[in-house]
Design a protein around this motif. Sequence first.
Motif, PDB file in Angstrom:
ATOM      1  N   CYS A  62       0.828  -1.200   0.000  1.00 51.80           N
ATOM      2  CA  CYS A  62       0.000   0.000   0.000  1.00 51.80           C
ATOM      3  C   CYS A  62       0.867   1.257   0.000  1.00 51.80           C
ATOM      4  O   CYS A  62       2.021   1.230   0.418  1.00 51.80           O
ATOM      5  CB  CYS A  62      -0.903   0.010   1.227  1.00 51.80           C
ATOM      6  SG  CYS A  62      -2.039  -1.389   1.317  1.00 51.80           S
ATOM      7  N   SER A  63       0.270   2.356  -0.443  1.00 52.33           N
ATOM      8  CA  SER A  63       0.938   3.654  -0.440  1.00 52.33           C
ATOM      9  C   SER A  63       0.020   4.683   0.190  1.00 52.33           C
ATOM     10  O   SER A  63      -1.193   4.652  -0.005  1.00 52.33           O
ATOM     11  CB  SER A  63       1.239   4.108  -1.875  1.00 52.33           C
ATOM     12  OG  SER A  63       2.076   3.197  -2.529  1.00 52.33           O
ATOM     13  N   VAL A  89      -3.769   3.782  -1.034  1.00 55.64           N
ATOM     14  CA  VAL A  89      -4.069   2.907  -2.163  1.00 55.64           C
ATOM     15  C   VAL A  89      -3.293   1.612  -1.976  1.00 55.64           C
ATOM     16  O   VAL A  89      -2.085   1.643  -1.710  1.00 55.64           O
ATOM     17  CB  VAL A  89      -3.646   3.579  -3.495  1.00 55.64           C
ATOM     18  CG1 VAL A  89      -3.905   2.665  -4.662  1.00 55.64           C
ATOM     19  CG2 VAL A  89      -4.359   4.907  -3.667  1.00 55.64           C
ATOM     20  N   SER A  92      -3.613  -0.225  -6.876  1.00 52.94           N
ATOM     21  CA  SER A  92      -3.755   0.989  -7.670  1.00 52.94           C
ATOM     22  C   SER A  92      -4.327   0.734  -9.054  1.00 52.94           C
ATOM     23  O   SER A  92      -4.032  -0.266  -9.695  1.00 52.94           O
ATOM     24  CB  SER A  92      -2.388   1.675  -7.810  1.00 52.94           C
ATOM     25  OG  SER A  92      -2.520   2.861  -8.546  1.00 52.94           O
ATOM     26  N   ASN A  93      -5.140   1.669  -9.465  1.00 49.56           N
ATOM     27  CA  ASN A  93      -5.630   1.724 -10.836  1.00 49.56           C
ATOM     28  C   ASN A  93      -5.406   3.155 -11.301  1.00 49.56           C
ATOM     29  O   ASN A  93      -6.326   3.870 -11.641  1.00 49.56           O
ATOM     30  CB  ASN A  93      -7.109   1.346 -10.895  1.00 49.56           C
ATOM     31  CG  ASN A  93      -7.595   1.219 -12.327  1.00 49.56           C
ATOM     32  OD1 ASN A  93      -6.807   0.929 -13.217  1.00 49.56           O
ATOM     33  ND2 ASN A  93      -8.873   1.441 -12.543  1.00 49.56           N
ATOM     34  N   MET A  94      -4.142   3.560 -11.260  1.00 47.21           N
ATOM     35  CA  MET A  94      -3.793   4.941 -11.511  1.00 47.21           C
ATOM     36  C   MET A  94      -3.447   5.154 -12.973  1.00 47.21           C
ATOM     37  O   MET A  94      -2.724   4.387 -13.578  1.00 47.21           O
ATOM     38  CB  MET A  94      -2.595   5.328 -10.648  1.00 47.21           C
ATOM     39  CG  MET A  94      -2.453   6.787 -10.455  1.00 47.21           C
ATOM     40  SD  MET A  94      -1.491   7.052  -8.972  1.00 47.21           S
ATOM     41  CE  MET A  94      -0.464   8.360  -9.521  1.00 47.21           C
ATOM     42  N   GLU A  99      -6.461   8.475  -9.520  1.00 48.20           N
ATOM     43  CA  GLU A  99      -6.669   7.169  -8.908  1.00 48.20           C
ATOM     44  C   GLU A  99      -8.168   6.863  -8.871  1.00 48.20           C
ATOM     45  O   GLU A  99      -8.974   7.753  -8.626  1.00 48.20           O
ATOM     46  CB  GLU A  99      -6.102   7.154  -7.484  1.00 48.20           C
ATOM     47  CG  GLU A  99      -6.270   5.848  -6.760  1.00 48.20           C
ATOM     48  CD  GLU A  99      -5.606   4.679  -7.451  1.00 48.20           C
ATOM     49  OE1 GLU A  99      -6.330   3.701  -7.763  1.00 48.20           O
ATOM     50  OE2 GLU A  99      -4.392   4.725  -7.707  1.00 48.20           O
ATOM     51  N   PRO A 102      -8.986   3.945  -4.418  1.00 47.15           N
ATOM     52  CA  PRO A 102      -8.425   4.155  -3.080  1.00 47.15           C
ATOM     53  C   PRO A 102      -9.109   3.232  -2.079  1.00 47.15           C
ATOM     54  O   PRO A 102     -10.263   2.851  -2.269  1.00 47.15           O
ATOM     55  CB  PRO A 102      -8.774   5.611  -2.789  1.00 47.15           C
ATOM     56  CG  PRO A 102     -10.028   5.843  -3.564  1.00 47.15           C
ATOM     57  CD  PRO A 102      -9.866   5.036  -4.828  1.00 47.15           C
TER      58      PRO A 102
END
Length: 183
Positions: A62-63, A89, A92-94, A99, A102
């Motif tokens: 995670c970030s 996140v 991620s689906n950045m 994003e 989250p």
Amino acid sequence: MTEPTVRTMTEEEYLRWDGPRDAKWEFVDGFIYAQAGASKPHDLISGNILRILLNATEDSSCSAIPSDLKVRVYRDGRPRYYLPDIVVVCESNMVGNVETQPCLIVEILSASTRAVDETFKASDYQRLDSLQGYLLVDSERQRVMFHRHTTQGWRLEEVSDAVDLPCLDVPLSVDGIYRNVPL
């Protein structure tokens, strides 16, 4: 959220737009809204929470990301882009600086953002399938509220001592949030 700009934009225009650097800009229903500058208590609270979250994400997938990450939500089929104070996140689906998945969002409330953060944004964020929690922290008095996603739906909790944050399985104490914050 402040008053919107007079001219509307398309989603594509907003994502390409590099507006004035003296503010951050959210996109709602074709209008862009400048985000007011933060107060000293707001910045201290944000730093306290971010430090705890960064320590918790150190050895995980995670970030914890501070306020420049756009989060896209849909309401009535139309996209909205918000800039939460902190986003966690894990999957991620950045795309670019946007994003869509989250797992935890933190907003720090002030007089100018309180009503929108507690109502419209709360409703919009809760539409995100990935979101497990939405933390609201007051910057004008010691008050913490937590929207938790449960199997029965969303539940609002007033935090008096500490809250166990989802995604990271880490406790966040009210004392830790307000450490060295002059209120």
